[in-house]
Scaffold this motif. Structure first.
Motif, short mmCIF file in Angstrom:
data_model
loop_
_atom_site.label_atom_id
_atom_site.label_comp_id
_atom_site.label_asym_id
_atom_site.label_seq_id
_atom_site.Cartn_x
_atom_site.Cartn_y
_atom_site.Cartn_z
N LEU A 186 -2.08 -18.45 67.83
CA LEU A 186 -3.16 -17.76 66.99
C LEU A 186 -2.96 -16.17 67.00
O LEU A 186 -3.05 -15.38 65.87
CB LEU A 186 -4.34 -18.21 67.25
CG LEU A 186 -5.81 -17.65 66.27
CD1 LEU A 186 -5.36 -17.80 64.99
CD2 LEU A 186 -6.88 -18.00 66.79
N VAL A 187 -3.08 -15.65 68.47
CA VAL A 187 -2.86 -14.31 68.40
C VAL A 187 -1.53 -13.86 67.65
O VAL A 187 -1.57 -12.71 67.04
CB VAL A 187 -2.88 -13.79 69.98
CG1 VAL A 187 -2.76 -12.34 70.02
CG2 VAL A 187 -4.15 -14.34 70.29
N SER A 188 -0.44 -14.38 67.86
CA SER A 188 0.78 -13.85 67.40
C SER A 188 0.71 -13.71 65.83
O SER A 188 1.14 -13.05 65.28
CB SER A 188 1.99 -14.75 67.63
OG SER A 188 2.08 -14.77 69.29
N ILE A 189 0.21 -14.82 65.29
CA ILE A 189 -0.03 -14.90 63.66
C ILE A 189 -1.05 -13.76 63.26
O ILE A 189 -0.83 -13.04 62.35
CB ILE A 189 -0.38 -16.17 63.29
CG1 ILE A 189 0.65 -17.31 63.39
CG2 ILE A 189 -0.56 -16.17 61.48
CD1 ILE A 189 -0.04 -18.53 63.17
N LEU A 190 -2.10 -13.50 63.92
CA LEU A 190 -2.86 -12.34 63.62
C LEU A 190 -2.23 -11.05 63.84
O LEU A 190 -2.13 -10.17 62.89
CB LEU A 190 -4.14 -12.64 64.57
CG LEU A 190 -4.89 -13.60 64.40
CD1 LEU A 190 -6.02 -13.49 65.33
CD2 LEU A 190 -5.63 -13.54 63.01
#
Length: 473
Positions: A338-342
């Motif tokens: 999730l953090v990577s996509i954000l």
């Protein structure tokens, strides 16, 4: 709103809405995965036609008038979607609203022509800011209401856009090109509020119009001859390649399939909440990106954006490679995807997403700016359609980690390309940019020479008509 709509529409059609909402609204449509891909991609399929149409209308009717015309298919398309009770009507509405998305590329040309060189980057970047705002609004509405209600809300924005555009003057460059010098002066004065600035800019516009009239193609044969000039084919190839790498990096897949994409990576939030998080972050970072365009060079922004996108998507791919088969509850550091996509979405808004669109209005000569802008926009939308339509196929073939590796590799290639070939347009006038693509026989660029010197040396100003040039060729 059109771009974000499929992300909230498809889950409701695939999985249904809540029982209470269905009892209130009546039976709803149910679709399968193949139909879902068509509904998502039909919002893009007609974009190229709309972009080509806008190119013709911009040159014939004017930039502002074309923007007004754009609101009509928006209104009709959204209304059809809201009234649809079958697959055909829904797809027709998506196709018509997609036509309007393509036509809206005229906004970038209009903004580029009414802006000063120092403010053009920031004002053009406001376009992606409001695209992000529209996506966020649709994501939020999808969390609280039905897809038909969202369609009616979107149709109301088309009416507001039409009314607001009526109060704007036409592009001074287009008015001067069509012989309306008095109206062009009034329009410039409306924007600048200063007589000296208006006179100076008008003199530059009239000089460019003189060049444009001597060389403007009046037939398909003359257009072909004109496109052989480096001032036309060089920016065309640069923007075409930029757009290809942009679509391959997965920017629009995350946008059109936001809820589905988060479902694949196993985001620990509610999928709709995760998409709203992405929409909010995208909106906020787009504002930061618009501010950065005022202070940083285009090459720096695009290269940095591509590298950050590649690193973040690679991190998500590595995690998914090792843990995609694990139950979500047992995954270590399950927040990493999730953090990577954000981070990836944030990085895209710093340059990779908005720069090719705003440079459409910067790089092409005035004589063919509308036509070539429409053509390159249509090809860009065609690439978006291909990626959106075949995303489910790519996902099933490469799986989630392979798909992410593909996005990461494309981002690396994009960063390398813009570093080597993207022209720097920050704080340059449209006339300087046009001259930068034209070289003299010794290969020296004329972009830094004053207009008067260039005219006197007869380097740029053509002394023969384009028809004579074609005969020589």
């Amino acid at each position: 709103m059109c771009q974000g709509y499929s992300a909230v529409l498809l889950p409701q059609l695939l999985h249904g809405v809540s029982d209470s909402r269905e009892e209130m609204d009546g039976p709803t449509l149910r679709i399968n995965a193949e139909e879902a891909s068509w509904i998502a991609s039909l919002g893009v399929l007609s974009n190229p036609v709309g972009a080509l149409l806008s190119g013709v209308l911009m040159d014939m009717c004017g930039r502002k008038t074309t923007i007004c015309y754009t609101t009509l298919p928006f209104l009709f398309g959204w209304t059809l979607i809201g009234l649809s009770d079958d697959m055909f009507t829904l797809c027709l509405g998506r196709c018509i609203s997609g036509l309007a998305i393509g036509m809206s590329s005229s906004c970038y040309v209009y903004v580029a022509e009414i802006s000063t060189p120092t403010s053009r980057g920031f004002l053009s970047a406001i376009g992606p800011v409001f695209v992000s705002l529209g996506v966020l609004i649709v994501y939020c509405l999808g969390y609280v209401t039905d897809w038909k209600v969202i369609a009616y809300v979107c149709s109301a924005t088309a009416v507001l856009t039409f009314i607001a555009t009526l109060f704007l003057p036409e592009s001074p460059s287009w008015l001067a090109t069509n012989g309306s010098v008095k109206e062009a002066t009034k329009a410039l004065m409306w924007f600048r509020k200063d007589q000296a600035t208006t006179d100076s800019e008008l003199a530059d516009i009239l000089e460019t119009v003189k060049i444009s009239r001597n060389s403007k193609p009046r037939s398909l044969r003359e257009m072909f001859c004109y496109c052989k000039r480096s001032a036309v084919w060089k920016p065309f190839l640069i923007l075409l390649t930029f757009f290809i790498f942009q679509e391959m990096s997965g920017i629009y897949i995350v946008l059109y399939y936001a809820v589905d994409f988060f479902n694949h990576v196993g985001a620990f939030y509610n999928d709709y909440v995760a998409s709203i998080m992405v929409g909010s972050l995208r909106f906020l970072v787009s504002i930061v990106g618009a501010a950065c365009i005022q202070h940083f060079r285009r090459k720096i922004m695009a290269t940095t954006s591509g590298i950050l996108m590649a690193v973040s998507m690679a991190a998500a791919a590595i995690y998914e490679h090792f843990y995609s088969t694990w139950p979500f509850e047992q995954r270590p550091m399950a927040w990493i995807p999730l953090v990577s996509i954000l981070v990836n979405v944030s990085a895209s808004m710093l340059g990779m997403l908005q720069l090719p669109w705003l440079m459409i209005g910067e790089l092409f000569p005035l004589a063919v700016r509308g036509t070539m802008g429409g053509l390159i926009s249509s090809l860009a939308y065609l690439f978006i359609f291909i990626t959106v339509k075949f995303y489910p196929t790519i996902m099933s073939s490469l799986q989630i980690d392979g798909t992410m590796w593909l996005f990461s590799a494309a981002s690396v290639l994009a960063a390398i390309f813009v570093l080597l070939y993207l022209p720097e347009t920050k704080d340059k006038s449209l006339f300087q940019i046009e001259r930068a693509f034209t070289k003299n026989e010794s290969g020296e660029s004329k972009e830094n020479l004053p207009s008067s010197i260039i005219t006197q040396q007869n380097v740029i100003v053509p002394t023969v008509s384009l028809a004579v040039e074609c005969k020589k060729i």
